[in-house]
Design a protein around this motif. Structure first.
Motif, PDB file in Angstrom:
ATOM      1  N   UNK A   1       0.855  -1.187   0.000  1.00  0.00           N
ATOM      2  CA  UNK A   1       0.000   0.000   0.000  1.00  0.00           C
ATOM      3  C   UNK A   1       0.892   1.238   0.000  1.00  0.00           C
ATOM      4  N   UNK A   2       0.470   2.247  -0.737  1.00  0.00           N
ATOM      5  CA  UNK A   2       1.165   3.544  -0.745  1.00  0.00           C
ATOM      6  C   UNK A   2       0.594   4.405   0.357  1.00  0.00           C
ATOM      7  N   UNK A   3       1.466   5.149   1.004  1.00  0.00           N
ATOM      8  CA  UNK A   3       1.025   6.127   1.982  1.00  0.00           C
ATOM      9  C   UNK A   3       0.679   7.443   1.299  1.00  0.00           C
ATOM     10  N   UNK A   4       0.736   8.512   2.066  1.00  0.00           N
ATOM     11  CA  UNK A   4       0.406   9.848   1.576  1.00  0.00           C
ATOM     12  C   UNK A   4       1.343  10.256   0.445  1.00  0.00           C
ATOM     13  N   UNK A   5       0.783  10.834  -0.599  1.00  0.00           N
ATOM     14  CA  UNK A   5       1.571  11.423  -1.678  1.00  0.00           C
ATOM     15  C   UNK A   5       1.347  12.925  -1.606  1.00  0.00           C
ATOM     16  N   UNK A   6       2.383  13.632  -1.182  1.00  0.00           N
ATOM     17  CA  UNK A   6       2.327  15.076  -1.004  1.00  0.00           C
ATOM     18  C   UNK A   6       3.116  15.730  -2.130  1.00  0.00           C
TER      19      UNK A   6
ATOM     20  N   UNK B   1       6.463  24.927   0.331  1.00  0.00           N
ATOM     21  CA  UNK B   1       6.443  23.474   0.126  1.00  0.00           C
ATOM     22  C   UNK B   1       7.455  22.983  -0.899  1.00  0.00           C
ATOM     23  N   UNK B   2       7.982  23.866  -1.729  1.00  0.00           N
ATOM     24  CA  UNK B   2       8.894  23.416  -2.773  1.00  0.00           C
ATOM     25  C   UNK B   2      10.255  23.055  -2.176  1.00  0.00           C
ATOM     26  N   UNK B   3      10.652  21.805  -2.375  1.00  0.00           N
ATOM     27  CA  UNK B   3      11.970  21.387  -1.906  1.00  0.00           C
ATOM     28  C   UNK B   3      13.024  22.250  -2.607  1.00  0.00           C
ATOM     29  N   UNK B   4      14.044  22.720  -1.897  1.00  0.00           N
ATOM     30  CA  UNK B   4      14.603  22.206  -0.653  1.00  0.00           C
ATOM     31  C   UNK B   4      13.926  22.696   0.626  1.00  0.00           C
ATOM     32  N   UNK B   5      12.904  23.529   0.531  1.00  0.00           N
ATOM     33  CA  UNK B   5      12.168  23.909   1.742  1.00  0.00           C
ATOM     34  C   UNK B   5      11.434  22.675   2.272  1.00  0.00           C
ATOM     35  N   UNK B   6      11.156  22.635   3.551  1.00  0.00           N
ATOM     36  CA  UNK B   6      10.660  21.398   4.167  1.00  0.00           C
ATOM     37  C   UNK B   6       9.142  21.233   4.207  1.00  0.00           C
ATOM     38  N   UNK B   7       8.391  22.085   3.528  1.00  0.00           N
ATOM     39  CA  UNK B   7       6.933  22.050   3.653  1.00  0.00           C
ATOM     40  C   UNK B   7       6.285  20.716   3.343  1.00  0.00           C
ATOM     41  N   UNK B   8       6.729  20.037   2.280  1.00  0.00           N
ATOM     42  CA  UNK B   8       6.131  18.736   1.952  1.00  0.00           C
ATOM     43  C   UNK B   8       6.398  17.710   3.049  1.00  0.00           C
ATOM     44  N   UNK B   9       7.594  17.754   3.588  1.00  0.00           N
ATOM     45  CA  UNK B   9       7.940  16.804   4.644  1.00  0.00           C
ATOM     46  C   UNK B   9       7.154  17.088   5.917  1.00  0.00           C
ATOM     47  N   UNK B  10       6.967  18.371   6.237  1.00  0.00           N
ATOM     48  CA  UNK B  10       6.174  18.683   7.435  1.00  0.00           C
ATOM     49  C   UNK B  10       4.700  18.312   7.221  1.00  0.00           C
TER      50      UNK B  10
ATOM     51  N   UNK C   1       3.697  15.693   5.623  1.00  0.00           N
ATOM     52  CA  UNK C   1       3.672  14.250   5.876  1.00  0.00           C
ATOM     53  C   UNK C   1       3.748  13.986   7.385  1.00  0.00           C
ATOM     54  N   UNK C   2       4.624  14.705   8.083  1.00  0.00           N
ATOM     55  CA  UNK C   2       4.741  14.537   9.543  1.00  0.00           C
ATOM     56  C   UNK C   2       3.426  14.861  10.232  1.00  0.00           C
ATOM     57  N   UNK C   3       2.774  15.950   9.812  1.00  0.00           N
ATOM     58  CA  UNK C   3       1.486  16.325  10.410  1.00  0.00           C
ATOM     59  C   UNK C   3       0.416  15.285  10.100  1.00  0.00           C
ATOM     60  N   UNK C   4       0.395  14.783   8.865  1.00  0.00           N
ATOM     61  CA  UNK C   4      -0.592  13.773   8.471  1.00  0.00           C
ATOM     62  C   UNK C   4      -0.485  12.533   9.365  1.00  0.00           C
ATOM     63  N   UNK C   5       0.753  12.100   9.611  1.00  0.00           N
ATOM     64  CA  UNK C   5       0.964  10.884  10.406  1.00  0.00           C
ATOM     65  C   UNK C   5       1.179  11.182  11.889  1.00  0.00           C
ATOM     66  N   UNK C   6       1.121  12.459  12.248  1.00  0.00           N
ATOM     67  CA  UNK C   6       1.313  12.888  13.640  1.00  0.00           C
ATOM     68  C   UNK C   6       2.569  12.247  14.229  1.00  0.00           C
ATOM     69  N   UNK C   7       3.698  12.473  13.545  1.00  0.00           N
ATOM     70  CA  UNK C   7       4.958  11.889  13.969  1.00  0.00           C
ATOM     71  C   UNK C   7       6.105  12.868  13.751  1.00  0.00           C
ATOM     72  N   UNK C   8       7.167  12.650  14.447  1.00  0.00           N
ATOM     73  CA  UNK C   8       8.399  13.413  14.254  1.00  0.00           C
ATOM     74  C   UNK C   8       9.153  12.850  13.050  1.00  0.00           C
ATOM     75  N   UNK C   9       9.904  13.693  12.396  1.00  0.00           N
ATOM     76  CA  UNK C   9      10.720  13.236  11.273  1.00  0.00           C
ATOM     77  C   UNK C   9      12.173  13.013  11.672  1.00  0.00           C
ATOM     78  N   UNK C  10      12.476  13.159  12.954  1.00  0.00           N
ATOM     79  CA  UNK C  10      13.850  12.948  13.420  1.00  0.00           C
ATOM     80  C   UNK C  10      14.333  11.560  13.015  1.00  0.00           C
ATOM     81  N   UNK C  11      15.349  11.519  12.184  1.00  0.00           N
ATOM     82  CA  UNK C  11      15.934  10.252  11.770  1.00  0.00           C
ATOM     83  C   UNK C  11      15.176   9.486  10.701  1.00  0.00           C
ATOM     84  N   UNK C  12      13.991   9.960  10.300  1.00  0.00           N
ATOM     85  CA  UNK C  12      13.231   9.290   9.235  1.00  0.00           C
ATOM     86  C   UNK C  12      14.013   9.430   7.928  1.00  0.00           C
ATOM     87  N   UNK C  13      14.112   8.368   7.190  1.00  0.00           N
ATOM     88  CA  UNK C  13      14.845   8.407   5.921  1.00  0.00           C
ATOM     89  C   UNK C  13      14.012   9.115   4.858  1.00  0.00           C
ATOM     90  N   UNK C  14      14.645  10.081   4.189  1.00  0.00           N
ATOM     91  CA  UNK C  14      14.053  10.707   2.993  1.00  0.00           C
ATOM     92  C   UNK C  14      14.972  10.393   1.833  1.00  0.00           C
TER      93      UNK C  14
END
Length: 176
Positions: free
Chosen positions: A82-87, A99-108, A110-123
């Motif tokens: 299954x695919x997760x969120x596509x932002x 939201x445009x990378x290299x700014x972190x908006x897309x990643x944040x 995803x973090x808000x959607x899953x209510x999780x920290x991105x510390x150490x999450x692989x991108x």
């Protein structure tokens, strides 16, 4: 939660300097869909963060982009995953969005959607801006040498960037 975030073009599917404008032009990289499905079956949530400035440039429409993403979802599901969120960022490079990378908006998003920290999450990405976005949220920058990754590898990379041949190699490592 085991979360993995991927860039799209050059990581999951072939990239094009002329943009991926149609569903027919959206062609998966060898092994990428199987890698996502294997990770998903092993309990990973696999999300996507992708710049899609072709929308702002008028090269394709939101329904076309959503059709590409539906093909991605369907192909992964056919493989038992299954695919997760596509932002995605729909803005052009000069629009000043957050939201445009290299700014972190897309990643944040995803973090808000899953209510999780991105510390150490692989991108996982193939461009320097992907790696810079990872660093901005304290995620682990991971470069794949597919897509534009070989050219990116020749540039100065953020400290602690992990490097793999492609998404299959990333999955092998995470599941090994």
């Amino acid at each position: 939660m085991k979360l993995l975030i991927l860039d799209r073009d050059g990581v999951i599917n072939y990239d094009s300097d002329a943009y991926i404008k149609t569903v027919a032009e959206w062609i998966p990289m060898p092994g990428a869909l199987d890698a996502i499905a294997r990770l998903s079956r092993a309990g990973w949530t696999v999300a996507v963060a992708t710049n899609q400035s072709g929308l702002a440039r008028g090269y394709y429409s939101v329904p076309t982009l959503e059709s590409m993403h539906q093909v991605l979802r369907d192909e992964v599901q056919q493989r038992g995953g299954a695919m997760g969120l596509i932002s995605y960022c729909p803005h052009g490079p000069d629009e000043g969005c957050a939201c445009r990378k290299p700014l972190p908006g897309l990643l944040t998003q995803i973090a808000e959607h899953y209510q999780t920290s991105l510390d150490g999450v692989w991108f996982v990405g193939d461009s320097l801006r992907d790696l810079q976005a990872a660093v901005a949220v304290n995620a682990q920058p991971v470069l794949v040498c597919s897509g534009k990754g070989e050219q990116t590898r020749e540039k100065p990379l953020p400290d602690n960037t992990l490097i793999f041949a492609d998404l299959s190699a990333v999955a092998d490592h995470l599941l090994g």
